[in-house]
Design a protein around this motif. Structure first.
Motif, mmCIF file in Angstrom:
data_model
loop_
_atom_site.group_PDB
_atom_site.id
_atom_site.type_symbol
_atom_site.label_atom_id
_atom_site.label_comp_id
_atom_site.label_asym_id
_atom_site.label_seq_id
_atom_site.Cartn_x
_atom_site.Cartn_y
_atom_site.Cartn_z
ATOM 1 N N PRO A 1 22.839 13.513 -11.612
ATOM 2 C CA PRO A 1 21.769 14.237 -12.328
ATOM 3 C C PRO A 1 21.064 13.415 -13.391
ATOM 4 N N GLY A 2 21.705 12.366 -13.865
ATOM 5 C CA GLY A 2 21.066 11.518 -14.878
ATOM 6 C C GLY A 2 20.206 10.415 -14.300
ATOM 7 N N ALA A 3 20.086 10.362 -12.972
ATOM 8 C CA ALA A 3 19.295 9.297 -12.341
ATOM 9 C C ALA A 3 17.813 9.501 -12.599
ATOM 10 N N LEU A 4 17.078 8.407 -12.532
ATOM 11 C CA LEU A 4 15.617 8.418 -12.664
ATOM 12 C C LEU A 4 15.016 8.079 -11.308
ATOM 13 N N VAL A 5 14.192 8.982 -10.798
ATOM 14 C CA VAL A 5 13.549 8.799 -9.497
ATOM 15 C C VAL A 5 12.056 8.631 -9.733
ATOM 16 N N ILE A 6 11.532 7.475 -9.381
ATOM 17 C CA ILE A 6 10.119 7.180 -9.640
ATOM 18 C C ILE A 6 9.342 7.231 -8.335
ATOM 19 N N ARG A 7 8.364 8.113 -8.292
ATOM 20 C CA ARG A 7 7.429 8.131 -7.170
ATOM 21 C C ARG A 7 6.259 7.224 -7.508
ATOM 22 N N THR A 8 5.893 6.398 -6.567
ATOM 23 C CA THR A 8 4.769 5.498 -6.755
ATOM 24 C C THR A 8 4.044 5.351 -5.429
ATOM 25 N N ALA A 9 3.027 4.492 -5.396
ATOM 26 C CA ALA A 9 2.211 4.416 -4.177
ATOM 27 C C ALA A 9 1.468 3.097 -4.099
ATOM 28 N N ALA A 10 1.294 2.611 -2.897
ATOM 29 C CA ALA A 10 0.337 1.538 -2.575
ATOM 30 C C ALA A 10 0.361 0.402 -3.585
ATOM 31 N N PHE A 11 1.558 -0.146 -3.840
ATOM 32 C CA PHE A 11 1.575 -1.169 -4.884
ATOM 33 C C PHE A 11 1.171 -2.541 -4.342
ATOM 34 N N PHE A 12 0.660 -3.332 -5.247
ATOM 35 C CA PHE A 12 0.178 -4.673 -4.938
ATOM 36 C C PHE A 12 0.530 -5.577 -6.112
ATOM 37 N N GLY A 13 0.750 -6.854 -5.826
ATOM 38 C CA GLY A 13 1.132 -7.771 -6.883
ATOM 39 C C GLY A 13 0.624 -9.171 -6.633
ATOM 40 N N PRO A 14 0.646 -10.011 -7.667
ATOM 41 C CA PRO A 14 0.055 -11.353 -7.545
ATOM 42 C C PRO A 14 0.828 -12.289 -6.637
ATOM 43 N N TRP A 15 2.113 -11.974 -6.356
ATOM 44 C CA TRP A 15 2.920 -12.876 -5.512
ATOM 45 C C TRP A 15 3.159 -12.280 -4.131
ATOM 46 N N ASP A 16 2.510 -11.170 -3.830
ATOM 47 C CA ASP A 16 2.753 -10.449 -2.586
ATOM 48 C C ASP A 16 1.577 -10.625 -1.636
ATOM 49 N N ASP A 17 1.746 -11.443 -0.626
ATOM 50 C CA ASP A 17 0.668 -11.684 0.333
ATOM 51 C C ASP A 17 0.580 -10.605 1.412
ATOM 52 N N ALA A 18 1.569 -9.698 1.431
ATOM 53 C CA ALA A 18 1.611 -8.711 2.506
ATOM 54 C C ALA A 18 1.009 -7.368 2.107
ATOM 55 N N SER A 19 0.637 -7.186 0.841
ATOM 56 C CA SER A 19 0.081 -5.902 0.421
ATOM 57 C C SER A 19 -1.308 -5.704 1.017
ATOM 58 N N PHE A 20 -1.749 -4.466 1.040
ATOM 59 C CA PHE A 20 -3.067 -4.143 1.571
ATOM 60 C C PHE A 20 -4.158 -4.924 0.832
ATOM 61 N N VAL A 21 -4.082 -4.945 -0.475
ATOM 62 C CA VAL A 21 -5.125 -5.605 -1.262
ATOM 63 C C VAL A 21 -5.136 -7.100 -0.975
ATOM 64 N N ALA A 22 -3.965 -7.715 -0.948
ATOM 65 C CA ALA A 22 -3.900 -9.164 -0.695
ATOM 66 C C ALA A 22 -4.433 -9.510 0.688
ATOM 67 N N ARG A 23 -4.053 -8.733 1.692
ATOM 68 C CA ARG A 23 -4.516 -9.023 3.048
ATOM 69 C C ARG A 23 -6.026 -8.816 3.175
ATOM 70 N N ALA A 24 -6.547 -7.794 2.481
ATOM 71 C CA ALA A 24 -7.991 -7.562 2.508
ATOM 72 C C ALA A 24 -8.735 -8.740 1.890
ATOM 73 N N LEU A 25 -8.269 -9.205 0.745
ATOM 74 C CA LEU A 25 -8.947 -10.318 0.073
ATOM 75 C C LEU A 25 -8.824 -11.605 0.876
ATOM 76 N N ASP A 26 -7.671 -11.832 1.489
ATOM 77 C CA ASP A 26 -7.512 -13.026 2.322
ATOM 78 C C ASP A 26 -8.495 -13.000 3.500
ATOM 79 N N ALA A 27 -8.636 -11.840 4.127
ATOM 80 C CA ALA A 27 -9.558 -11.733 5.265
ATOM 81 C C ALA A 27 -10.996 -11.936 4.815
ATOM 82 N N LEU A 28 -11.379 -11.286 3.733
ATOM 83 C CA LEU A 28 -12.758 -11.415 3.245
ATOM 84 C C LEU A 28 -13.028 -12.845 2.786
ATOM 85 N N GLY A 29 -12.020 -13.466 2.160
ATOM 86 C CA GLY A 29 -12.184 -14.841 1.712
ATOM 87 C C GLY A 29 -12.337 -15.814 2.858
#
Length: 721
Positions: free
Chosen positions: A583-611
């Motif tokens: 009961p003391g656990a913390l459950v975090i809901r999140t979505a569609a994350f992207f990061g500067p070192w992640d080439d597999a995220s939607f945003v990274a793949r979109a920018l790579d394709a457009l670039g």
């Protein structure tokens, strides 16, 4: 208060600046919502605080006329403090210039302030402690020398006039108050930051280090013709008769209050190329950079103890740290207050009369990163976080309560050195890297899921924040195997476990149901059982895909789950089972994350394709709340340290379609947004159904930056990665 109490006291304070910029007043209490929230006083008293720096501000009570005073709010608040057994140290002007009908360069400012002070004393005769003007020297610098605040002077003459009027106002105010309350005590505060410099600029540092005492020396009647700054003051246009006035009416403080911050101490360096342009300035003779000593990479003391020692050596009077606050990650806030308290305790043991440390800015503060000259929405929390529906106690509140009452406090992150104590010290921006890891004997956080973007991001952020962590993958830990879990806990001895592992392929899950549920549901459930049995904190992650998308407003934590696909069902069931087992656990809901070192995220793949000159297809009928993984990691760690529990939504503030996300990222990256082709989700023919609307909001607190801000930082960070 004029001698050491039996024990060091923990006082509290609320940031209450009402500074003026042009014709606009920036009111911290209004922005914090405190003016409409009387219950804050009960929250503060519940921490065990029995002395509170609290305002009865001139600008609030008599904003339009000296003859029209509105006491309603002050009556209510001071009466409540009295009922709660909390002694107020009443402030009358806090970084302000008074109501609009006066100013710091108004010759009648001192008399008018004194008249107001007398009215306050008459109305509240039981109040014994006063700070008529907070930090007069600092305010004079910002208002009269640097031009930041009204009257926006930029000369030594205006600076000196602002300072003299404030100090005269303090003396006159205390004389007026003592006509009503003879035993009234003066708690006089100022910043005593020390200036360090290169050998060439030693003369400038010597001058500024003498100037830092001016407000204390003036009210104490110590500025005579032998004072080092007498010639300066008279040269700046202050009459000898005005200085003699102070000699004849000395008003020694009962408590010398030191407001000292990590950024108080400065360093002067003529090598301008080493420092950002905002720090460049000069004195008419030399050009030099003026930077925080803590980031100047020079061997200078970075603590409050030096300022306390200096004040004790100079005055030999009762001292207090009247502001101790740090903006930054949660553990750094804890480390700073703990360090200040420890320093004050150590000095008491040596015989220095330090009576208290003040946990300042209990409700947080707004836009002090820009000296409260704009409303940019930058909020730094204090013991309470105001970004929740009602003020939410943070880990800092627990530390405050511990120091005030002696209540138990056990937070492993406190025992690591703050960033200002680490060799590669820089201001703690989210993006700045650090090389120094915390001591190996610290108990770590165990982060599961080493192969995933989120686990790696948490590990990087934890390292930057000086939080010991071990990011491990399946070879070292299988969360679906109890024996493997027990071995890992025995080996690493963590104080908390973060589950960032799991099955993430949403479409493949439709035909790999058993594998998905085993990893996402059974693994999380088993981890919760084991952590609960060992008394460990647990944080795990869930998804926006637990919702069906039928809502037309952002989903909040209490909304009913109704997943449309296998992946979402695995996460929804995991949430329920984790909270049942732990009961003391913390459950975090999140979505569609992207990061500067992640080439597999939607945003990274979109920018790579457009670039690469290609077109990119994205859904135009599915609304999501994209999340910058660095922001997610920082906010998650803060909540973990705060010991939050239950479900919490964390996503950057903003909702848009996948096509809109790709286009916005393209614009920020200088790529052609018109190369993004908007498609319906039907056209994209994904095996797993998605909710049409899955934006995440929160009923617990909006603690993440905006999406626009996050995307801008992502583009910059990705270029530098």
């Amino acid at each position: 208060m004029t001698a050491c109490a039996a024990a060091l006291e923990l006082w509290g304070g609320v940031e209450c600046t009402v500074n003026r910029v042009g014709d606009r007043f920036f009111d911290q209490l209004e922005r914090a919502g405190h003016l409409a929230r009387a219950g804050d006083l009960d929250r503060i008293a519940a921490l065990g605080i029995r002395t509170l720096r609290y305002p009865v501000l001139w600008e609030h009570v008599a904003p339009e006329s000296p003859d029209t005073l509105d006491w309603a709010r002050s009556d209510e608040r001071l009466s409540r403090l009295r009922e709660l057994g909390v002694r107020p140290i009443v402030g009358l002007v806090h970084h302000g210039s008074g109501p609009r009908w006066t100013s710091l360069i108004d010759p009648t400012f001192p008399e008018r302030l004194a008249a107001y002070a007398e009215r306050v004393a008459e109305r509240y005769p039981w109040v014994t402690d006063f700070t008529p003007v907070n930090e007069p020297l600092t305010t004079a610098r910002f208002s009269g020398l640097y031009g930041h605040w009204f009257p926006h002077g930029q000369s030594t003459h205006v600076f000196a006039r602002c300072l003299i009027h404030q100090c005269a106002g303090i003396v006159r105010a205390m004389r007026a108050i003592r006509r009503v309350t003879p035993a009234a005590r003066l708690v006089h505060t100022d910043d005593l930051g020390r200036v360090h410099a290169t050998p060439r600029l030693a003369y400038q540092a010597e001058f500024e280090n003498e100037r830092r005492w001016l407000s204390f020396d003036l009210v104490m009647g110590r500025v005579d013709r032998a004072h080092p700054l007498w010639p300066k003051l008279t040269g700046w246009g202050i009459g000898e008769d005005e200085l003699d006035w102070f000699l004849e009416r000395a008003c020694p403080p009962d408590v010398i209050g030191i407001n000292h911050y990590l950024t108080s101490d400065r360093y002067l360096d003529e090598d301008l190329a080493r420092y950002p342009t905002w720090s460049h300035g000069g004195n008419g003779t030399d050009r030099y950079a003026d930077v925080h000593a803590v980031i100047a990479r020079v061997d200078v003391p970075v603590d409050t103890e030096a300022a306390l020692r200096d004040a004790w050596a100079r005055y030999g009077r009762t001292l207090a740290v009247t502001e101790a606050q740090l903006a930054g990650p949660r553990e750094e806030q804890l480390r700073w207050l703990h360090e200040v308290w420890t320093a004050a305790s150590r000095l008491r043991d040596e015989g220095v009369d330090v009576c208290a440390v003040t946990a300042w800015s209990l409700l947080g503060a707004y836009d002090w990163n820009q000296l409260v000259t704009v409303e940019a929405g930058f909020y730094e929390n204090g013991a309470f976080d105001l970004r929740a529906p009602s003020p939410r106690p943070t880990a800092l509140a627990r530390l405050v309560s511990h120091l005030a009452t002696g209540a138990p406090f056990d937070e492993p992150v406190v025992h690591a050195p703050g960033w200002w104590r680490r060799p590669d010290r820089t201001l703690p921006a989210i993006e700045s890297a650090r090389d120094e890891s915390p001591p190996p004997e610290m108990r770590p956080i165990l982060v599961c899921g080493a192969s995933g973007t989120l686990a790696r991001a948490i590990g990087r952020v934890a390292e930057r924040r000086g939080i010991a962590s071990r990011v491990i993958g399946r070879p070292d830990l299988d969360i679906t195997d109890r024996a493997s879990l027990e071995r890992a806990l025995e080996r690493w001895q963590p104080w908390a476990v973060i589950n960032a592992a799991g099955y993430v392929r949403v479409d493949d899950a439709e035909h790999e149901r058993e594998r998905c549920f085993r990893s996402n549901t059974r693994g999380a459930e088993l981890l919760a059982q084991v952590c609960a049995a060992h008394g460990l904190r647990l944080m795990t992650y869930s998804s926006d895909l637990v919702f069906d998308g039928h809502k037309d407003a952002p989903y909040v934590e209490s909304d009913r789950t109704a997943p449309l696909n296998v992946y979402g069902r695995s996460k929804a069931l995991a949430e329920r089972r984790v909270l049942k087992e732990h009961p003391g656990a913390l459950v975090i809901r999140t979505a569609a994350f992207f990061g500067p070192w992640d080439d597999a995220s939607f945003v990274a793949r979109a920018l790579d394709a457009l670039g690469a000159g290609k077109r990119w297809s994205a859904a135009s009928d599915l609304v999501v709340s994209p999340t910058y993984v660095l922001d997610l990691a920082h906010a998650s760690l803060d909540l973990l340290i705060d010991r939050e529990r239950g479900i919490w939504h964390l996503a950057n503030d903003g909702a848009l379609t996948w096509a809109e996300l790709a286009r916005r990222a393209a614009v920020l990256s200088g790529l052609p947004a018109d190369a993004v082709d908007a498609r319906s989700s039907v056209e994209l023919a994904w095996p797993a159904a998605r909710p049409n609307y899955a934006a995440l909001g929160s009923e617990r607190g909006l603690i993440m930056p905006s999406l626009d801000d996050a995307l801008s930082r992502f583009v910059r960070d990705r270029d530098e990665a």
